[in-house]
Design an enzyme around this catalytic site. Structure first.
Site, PDB file in Angstrom:
ATOM      1  N   HIS A   1      85.617  11.655  26.576  1.00 19.80           N
ATOM      2  CA  HIS A   1      85.283  10.232  26.463  1.00 19.80           C
ATOM      3  C   HIS A   1      85.922   9.479  27.627  1.00 19.80           C
ATOM      4  O   HIS A   1      86.636  10.042  28.436  1.00 19.80           O
ATOM      5  CB  HIS A   1      85.850   9.658  25.148  1.00 19.80           C
ATOM      6  CG  HIS A   1      85.190  10.144  23.900  1.00 19.80           C
ATOM      7  ND1 HIS A   1      84.393   9.352  23.124  1.00 19.80           N
ATOM      8  CD2 HIS A   1      85.221  11.351  23.285  1.00 19.80           C
ATOM      9  CE1 HIS A   1      83.950  10.038  22.074  1.00 19.80           C
ATOM     10  NE2 HIS A   1      84.447  11.261  22.154  1.00 19.80           N
TER      11      HIS A   1
ATOM     12  N   GLU B   1      90.366  10.912  26.941  1.00 21.72           N
ATOM     13  CA  GLU B   1      89.888   9.594  27.372  1.00 21.72           C
ATOM     14  C   GLU B   1      90.191   9.525  28.860  1.00 21.72           C
ATOM     15  O   GLU B   1      91.349   9.367  29.254  1.00 21.72           O
ATOM     16  CB  GLU B   1      90.621   8.471  26.630  1.00 21.72           C
ATOM     17  CG  GLU B   1      90.360   8.420  25.128  1.00 21.72           C
ATOM     18  CD  GLU B   1      89.049   7.742  24.755  1.00 21.72           C
ATOM     19  OE1 GLU B   1      88.296   7.322  25.650  1.00 21.72           O
ATOM     20  OE2 GLU B   1      88.786   7.643  23.549  1.00 21.72           O
TER      21      GLU B   1
ATOM     22  N   GLU C   1      79.892   5.962  28.491  1.00 23.66           N
ATOM     23  CA  GLU C   1      81.105   6.519  29.099  1.00 23.66           C
ATOM     24  C   GLU C   1      80.710   7.537  30.167  1.00 23.66           C
ATOM     25  O   GLU C   1      80.933   8.737  30.041  1.00 23.66           O
ATOM     26  CB  GLU C   1      81.994   7.097  27.985  1.00 23.66           C
ATOM     27  CG  GLU C   1      82.426   5.996  27.017  1.00 23.66           C
ATOM     28  CD  GLU C   1      83.039   6.481  25.706  1.00 23.66           C
ATOM     29  OE1 GLU C   1      83.275   7.698  25.560  1.00 23.66           O
ATOM     30  OE2 GLU C   1      83.299   5.628  24.828  1.00 23.66           O
TER      31      GLU C   1
ATOM     32  N   ARG D   1      76.622   2.349  23.328  1.00 26.50           N
ATOM     33  CA  ARG D   1      77.599   3.301  22.781  1.00 26.50           C
ATOM     34  C   ARG D   1      76.970   4.260  21.777  1.00 26.50           C
ATOM     35  O   ARG D   1      77.218   5.455  21.785  1.00 26.50           O
ATOM     36  CB  ARG D   1      78.728   2.497  22.102  1.00 26.50           C
ATOM     37  CG  ARG D   1      79.727   3.334  21.286  1.00 26.50           C
ATOM     38  CD  ARG D   1      80.803   2.420  20.707  1.00 26.50           C
ATOM     39  NE  ARG D   1      81.674   3.084  19.741  1.00 26.50           N
ATOM     40  CZ  ARG D   1      82.839   3.644  20.042  1.00 26.50           C
ATOM     41  NH1 ARG D   1      83.258   3.675  21.293  1.00 26.50           N
ATOM     42  NH2 ARG D   1      83.589   4.176  19.101  1.00 26.50           N
TER      43      ARG D   1
ATOM     44  N   HIS E   1      79.532   9.060  23.438  1.00 22.83           N
ATOM     45  CA  HIS E   1      79.283   7.628  23.628  1.00 22.83           C
ATOM     46  C   HIS E   1      78.534   7.443  24.942  1.00 22.83           C
ATOM     47  O   HIS E   1      79.006   7.845  26.011  1.00 22.83           O
ATOM     48  CB  HIS E   1      80.604   6.846  23.635  1.00 22.83           C
ATOM     49  CG  HIS E   1      81.260   6.835  22.286  1.00 22.83           C
ATOM     50  ND1 HIS E   1      82.600   7.048  22.100  1.00 22.83           N
ATOM     51  CD2 HIS E   1      80.712   6.658  21.044  1.00 22.83           C
ATOM     52  CE1 HIS E   1      82.868   6.981  20.789  1.00 22.83           C
ATOM     53  NE2 HIS E   1      81.736   6.749  20.133  1.00 22.83           N
TER      54      HIS E   1
HETATM   55  O1  0X9 Z   1      86.882   5.436  19.212  1.00 21.25           O
HETATM   56  C1  0X9 Z   1      86.534   6.541  19.617  1.00 21.25           C
HETATM   57  O2  0X9 Z   1      85.619   7.195  19.113  1.00 21.25           O
HETATM   58  C2  0X9 Z   1      87.271   7.167  20.818  1.00 21.25           C
HETATM   59  N1  0X9 Z   1      87.570   6.148  21.792  1.00 21.25           N
HETATM   60  S1  0X9 Z   1      86.344   5.484  22.668  1.00 21.25           S
HETATM   61  O3  0X9 Z   1      86.900   4.395  23.458  1.00 21.25           O
HETATM   62  N2  0X9 Z   1      85.809   6.572  23.707  1.00 21.25           N
HETATM   63  O4  0X9 Z   1      85.293   5.099  21.795  1.00 21.25           O
HETATM   64  C3  0X9 Z   1      88.557   7.805  20.341  1.00 21.25           C
HETATM   65  C4  0X9 Z   1      88.356   8.951  19.406  1.00 21.25           C
HETATM   66  C5  0X9 Z   1      89.636   9.528  18.870  1.00 21.25           C
HETATM   67  N3  0X9 Z   1      89.394  10.436  17.772  1.00 21.25           N
HETATM   68  C6  0X9 Z   1      88.979  10.027  16.533  1.00 21.25           C
HETATM   69  N4  0X9 Z   1      88.894   8.768  16.220  1.00 21.25           N
HETATM   70  N5  0X9 Z   1      88.737  10.967  15.649  1.00 21.25           N
HETATM   71 ZN    ZN Z   2      83.980   7.408  23.507  1.00 26.23          ZN
END
Ligand code: 0X9
Ligand code: ZN
Ligand code: ZN
Length: 299
Positions: free
Chosen positions: A187, A261, A68, A117, A65
């Site tokens: 992330h 994260e 980030e 993003r 992303h």
């Molecule tokens: O939503 C996401 O892709 C991730 N959070 S973010 O705030 N960086 O966008 C979390 C990803 C967790 N893993 C999966 N969803 N597979």
């Molecule tokens: Zn992310």
């Protein structure tokens, strides 16, 4: 010029990738896994003591992303720490003697921008740009926590691996499946250490081991500055969301699949001040080194 305690732009990172590789010929080698939608190279660095034979490996990416930015900073920090402590830090030395760490410092090169993003791909029939690369992997694709709408920030893309950046990474991991023992994806933000699954509520076959490693890694991370992390499966710890790289890697057979994260919990959010780069990277190094040592011990 390049600075580990600043958010470097893409050109600076690209020059740094080339110079740190040539300055450390016995520890770093560089390949390109493909180009982005807009034609920029996706550089992958292999960190490890050169040896005649193929070594087991850990794959880590930063910047899936674009906004980030602490994520991108961490991959650069990791590479610096790895090469500068090889030979003096017994954990790093042993790790890089026995294993290689593949580091993709910037996954989503085209999008690398302050509040963006997604990727920057264009789709006929829509004026909205890009898909969410972390909704575009082949893991329950577009079934949960992802959108069919090209204008959404969680748009899953036109099809599985429609985003060339995702396809390039997936191809590399598939081709090196037999040697890749762990997949780490960095992330921000929320201070979480997540593992499969996110595309479903069912627990991973390795749930208890993944949880205990995550809890121990979170503990060691917090030992430096007291930063509190929560660990658990993505679906119940952050939110259900399909098409993520961690779930995809896990189902491919990469057992130790973790999403970090990083800081903070929302005060600055994506706009984490540069003064927090060093402490965030130092504490995260401890967790990554803990997981790497665990993987190495369990080869
Ligand atoms: O939503 C996401 O892709 C991730 N959070 S973010 O705030 N960086 O966008 C979390 C990803 C967790 N893993 C999966 N969803 N597979
Ligand atoms: Zn992310
Ligand atoms: Zn340090």
């Amino acid at each position: 010029s390049h600075d580990y305690t600043k958010y470097n732009n893409w050109n600076t990172i690209q020059d740094w990738v080339i110079s740190i590789t040539s300055a450390n010929p016995t520890l770093i080698s560089r390949t390109t896994i493909g180009n982005t939608y807009e034609g920029r190279p996706m550089h992958l660095l292999k960190i490890g003591k050169s040896s005649g034979s193929t070594k087991p490996a850990i794959f880590m990416d930063c910047g899936i992303h674009a906004r980030e930015w602490i994520s991108h900073a961490f991959c650069q920090w990791f590479i610096k720490e790895a090469v500068s402590t090889y030979g003096s830090d017994p954990k790093i030395t042993s790790l890089l003697d026995q294993m290689d760490v593949f580091v993709l410092p910037v996954f989503n090169v085209d999008g690398y921008n302050r509040m963006w993003r997604k990727t920057r791909s264009k789709k006929s029939g829509s004026s909205c740009v890009g898909a969410d690369p972390n909704r575009n992997f082949d893991a329950g694709w577009c079934t949960l926590g992802a959108s069919n709408s090209p204008c959404s920030d969680t748009y899953c893309g036109a099809s599985v691996e429609s985003e060339i950046e995702v396809k390039n990474v997936a191809n590399f991991i598939r081709q090196n499946r037999s040697i890749i023992k762990a997949y780490l994806t960095i992330h921000s933000y929320s201070q979480l250490l997540l593992f499969p699954y996110s595309y479903k509520y069912g627990l991973a076959a390795d749930h208890s081991e993944l949880l205990s490693v995550a809890e121990a890694a979170s503990q060691v991370l917090g030992s430096l500055y007291g930063t509190k992390y929560t660990s658990g499966p993505g679906a119940t710890t952050i939110y259900p969301a399909s098409g993520g790289s961690d779930d995809w890697a896990y189902d491919l057979g990469v057992k130790y699949a973790y999403t970090f994260e990083l800081r903070d919990t929302g005060y600055y959010g994506f706009l984490l001040p540069e003064s927090q780069i060093k402490p965030t990277c130092e504490e995260t190094m401890l967790a990554v080194k803990y997981i790497a040592a665990y993987v190495q011990k369990n080869l």
